[in-house]
Design a protein around this motif. Sequence first.
Motif, mmCIF file in Angstrom:
data_model
loop_
_atom_site.group_PDB
_atom_site.id
_atom_site.type_symbol
_atom_site.label_atom_id
_atom_site.label_comp_id
_atom_site.label_asym_id
_atom_site.label_seq_id
_atom_site.Cartn_x
_atom_site.Cartn_y
_atom_site.Cartn_z
ATOM 1 N N GLY A 71 0.734 -1.182 0.053
ATOM 2 C CA GLY A 71 -0.074 -0.078 0.038
ATOM 3 C C GLY A 71 0.905 1.513 -0.023
ATOM 4 N N GLN A 77 -4.278 12.254 9.876
ATOM 5 C CA GLN A 77 -5.188 11.153 9.322
ATOM 6 C C GLN A 77 -5.217 10.949 7.867
ATOM 7 O OE1 GLN A 77 -9.458 11.131 9.175
ATOM 8 N NE2 GLN A 77 -9.355 9.338 10.693
ATOM 9 N N LYS A 78 -5.453 12.233 7.196
ATOM 10 C CA LYS A 78 -5.748 12.182 5.964
ATOM 11 C C LYS A 78 -4.352 12.131 5.140
ATOM 12 C CE LYS A 78 -9.857 12.159 6.452
ATOM 13 N NZ LYS A 78 -10.557 11.003 6.399
ATOM 14 N N GLU A 81 -3.362 8.646 5.059
ATOM 15 C CA GLU A 81 -4.222 7.785 3.888
ATOM 16 C C GLU A 81 -3.551 8.193 2.420
ATOM 17 O OE1 GLU A 81 -8.515 8.814 4.323
ATOM 18 O OE2 GLU A 81 -8.430 8.342 6.505
ATOM 19 N N ALA A 110 -4.900 5.066 10.993
ATOM 20 C CA ALA A 110 -5.191 5.573 9.630
ATOM 21 C C ALA A 110 -4.453 4.345 8.559
ATOM 22 C CB ALA A 110 -4.499 6.926 9.171
ATOM 23 N N CYS A 111 -3.588 3.995 9.146
ATOM 24 C CA CYS A 111 -2.943 2.920 8.365
ATOM 25 C C CYS A 111 -3.742 1.580 8.169
ATOM 26 C CB CYS A 111 -1.597 2.453 8.833
ATOM 27 S SG CYS A 111 -0.374 3.483 8.485
ATOM 28 N N GLN A 124 -6.860 1.286 8.572
ATOM 29 C CA GLN A 124 -8.109 1.848 7.661
ATOM 30 C C GLN A 124 -7.739 1.860 6.135
ATOM 31 O OE1 GLN A 124 -8.762 4.974 5.668
ATOM 32 N NE2 GLN A 124 -10.275 4.062 4.757
ATOM 33 N N SER A 125 -6.457 2.391 5.970
ATOM 34 C CA SER A 125 -6.177 2.654 4.293
ATOM 35 C C SER A 125 -5.517 1.443 3.939
ATOM 36 C CB SER A 125 -5.080 3.899 4.148
ATOM 37 O OG SER A 125 -4.040 3.716 4.978
ATOM 38 N N ARG A 136 -2.178 0.438 4.492
ATOM 39 C CA ARG A 136 -0.862 0.649 4.555
ATOM 40 C C ARG A 136 -0.207 -0.253 5.503
ATOM 41 N NH1 ARG A 136 1.383 6.817 4.491
ATOM 42 N NH2 ARG A 136 3.233 5.543 4.087
#
Length: 251
Positions: free
Chosen positions: A84, A107-108, A111, A148-149, A151-152, A154
């Motif tokens: 990712g 967070q963003k 992502e 965030a990782c 969720q995304s 990574r």
Amino acid sequence: MHAADWAALHGKMPRLYVPAEFAVGATITLPDGPARHVTRVLRLGERAPLVLFDGNGQEAGVRLADVGRKQTTVTIEAVWPGSGESPLAVHLGQAISKGDRMDYAIQKAVELGVVAITPLYTERGDVRLKGDRAEKKLAHWQAVAASACEQSGRAVVPPIYPPKALNEWLAERQEPLRLMLHLATGNVFSQQPCPASVALLIGPEGGLSDADINAATAGGFTPLTLGPRVLRTETAPVVALTLLQHHFGDV
């Protein structure tokens, strides 16, 4: 299941950050946070499948082996490298903002693929952290990045470095492309050559001061605009990173 089968299905299974050594056949005791999430939030039972990532690029397909009050363990069935990460290495220097705004920016940014974030003290910034408060805030921000990782997708958790003064951060920059967002310029991303890595500077709510801008310019930073509208400090990195990833990365 083999690693390829786990990797194909991992988007459909719970995914948790567990900083540990992964080896097929090994048993790992989950830290308190992930263990509570598995047992009390997801309410999973023994043999339930999960995906873990270690924060350094490795993922593992596991099954719950023991779900108890004192500890929760998993058995690793497969290990594979995460996929990712962006080919564009962006180090974000983000002026510290109050409350949830900084959380949102971190967070963003994670992502959107940043490799590191340094919170910055700028001339117009009104947040100053000291002592225990600084340590607690830094730990909180690092947890935001790890979440965030999860969720995304990574597998590498970007480091959130301790806050520092803008001039100190500028002096450390070695990236071939260095950009700062500044409304009063006509420069745009499409005018830049494709870089190997990027340093991106985002100012506070009141914008970068003349002294900040002069220091960044002296440090090789190019001032760029995102259009005629003024963006909030937590919105600016989202837009800027999206454009960088579109022009030079994998978006």
